[in-house]
Design a protein around this motif. Structure first.
Motif, short mmCIF file in Angstrom:
data_model
loop_
_atom_site.label_atom_id
_atom_site.label_comp_id
_atom_site.label_asym_id
_atom_site.label_seq_id
_atom_site.Cartn_x
_atom_site.Cartn_y
_atom_site.Cartn_z
N ILE A 1 -5.98 2.66 -7.79
CA ILE A 1 -5.70 3.87 -7.01
C ILE A 1 -6.50 4.62 -6.88
N VAL A 2 -6.79 5.26 -5.68
CA VAL A 2 -7.89 6.03 -4.90
C VAL A 2 -7.45 7.53 -5.08
N ILE A 3 -8.09 8.54 -5.85
CA ILE A 3 -7.70 10.15 -5.82
C ILE A 3 -8.78 10.83 -4.85
N LEU A 4 -8.46 11.15 -3.80
CA LEU A 4 -9.30 12.30 -3.22
C LEU A 4 -9.04 13.81 -3.41
N ASN A 5 -9.93 14.69 -4.00
CA ASN A 5 -9.76 15.85 -3.68
C ASN A 5 -10.99 16.63 -3.47
N ILE B 1 -4.27 7.40 -2.72
CA ILE B 1 -4.08 6.14 -1.91
C ILE B 1 -4.09 4.87 -2.83
N ALA B 2 -3.11 4.00 -2.75
CA ALA B 2 -2.95 2.98 -4.10
C ALA B 2 -2.70 1.62 -3.15
N CYS C 1 0.82 -1.28 0.00
CA CYS C 1 0.04 0.02 -0.12
C CYS C 1 1.04 1.35 -0.20
N VAL C 2 0.37 2.36 -0.88
CA VAL C 2 1.10 3.55 -0.69
C VAL C 2 -0.05 4.65 -0.54
N ALA C 3 0.54 5.88 0.20
CA ALA C 3 -0.39 7.03 0.22
C ALA C 3 0.58 8.16 0.10
N LYS D 1 -7.54 -3.71 -1.22
CA LYS D 1 -7.27 -3.56 -0.05
C LYS D 1 -7.52 -2.31 0.47
N ILE D 2 -8.30 -1.45 -0.37
CA ILE D 2 -8.60 -0.15 0.13
C ILE D 2 -10.24 -0.09 0.64
#
Length: 223
Positions: free
Chosen positions: A205-209, A29-30, A18-20, A48-49
């Motif tokens: 990959i999850v992108i939050l904005n 977050i990926a 996992c990476v953020a 896993k997210i």
């Protein structure tokens, strides 16, 4: 007669990475989607997210049964919070809740290694990184899981966040734009997949904005 020893363990390690990465107004977050045990791949398509709140997303590696149990506890606690306060929990509040939940189980821990990412009350990206018993820190970027030993040096080289010991305190957010951060995440996973047998198959990959949340996918090596 040789003494027989019981070798059963309540834990397993299902691998994965996992990476953020936190930016000025976004958070990425990926995690990969491979779930293994030993040399066996159990499934190639396991996310896993987990989205815990509107502006909080958690990625977890380790023992996925414990991860699932942890997610259920956090979901129940968040629902109680919503009924009591009539609003969603902020990301820093969720970070403290996750720490408390892990620490509460410190004598028989959740074998889960988490990164929590999202947006704080000012709309800035934030990343919190954890150990299995709830010790946590707010950072600009982090990695957990079987490939973290390969990924973290790469991120350190590219992003070098300032030391938390420096005064006056500097912001931990990374200088990259959202697109650059997503490209960097894709690069680190492509690299880690080459060397770590527990990381692979597909990258989520999850992108939050400010405008919400979106997902991207990329294929990784399947061998």
């Amino acid at each position: 007669m040789t003494k027989q020893q019981a070798n059963w363990s309540p834990y397993d390690n299902n691998g994965g990475s996992c990476v953020a990465i936190a930016g000025v107004d976004y958070c990425v977050i990926a995690a990969d989607t491979r779930m293994s045990t030993g040399y066996n791949i159990l499934t190639r398509d396991y996310s896993k997210i987990s989205q815990l709140a509107n502006k909080s997303v958690m990625a977890s590696s380790g023992f996925q049964a414990d991860v699932k149990a942890l997610q259920k506890v956090l979901s129940a606690r968040h629902l109680i919070y919503q009924h009591q306060h009539n609003k969603q929990m902020s990301c820093p509040a969720m970070a403290q809740l996750l720490s408390n939940t892990l620490y509460y189980k410190r004598f028989f821990p959740y074998y889960a290694f988490n990164v929590l990412g999202g947006l704080d009350n000012e709309g800035k990206g934030c990343v919190f990184t954890y150990d299995a018993v709830g010790s946590y820190e707010r950072v600009g970027y982090s990695s957990q899981g079987s490939g973290s030993t390969l990924i973290m040096p790469f991120l350190d080289n590219q992003l070098k966040s300032p030391s938390p010991l420096l005064l006056p305190a500097k912001d931990a957010v990374t200088p990259l734009s959202e697109t650059e951060a997503v490209d960097l995440v894709k690069t680190v996973f492509a690299s880690a997949t080459e060397r770590d047998i527990y990381t692979g198959d597909k990258l989520e990959i999850v992108i939050l904005n400010a405008s919400g949340i979106r997902r991207e996918y990329m294929d990784l090596r399947r061998d």
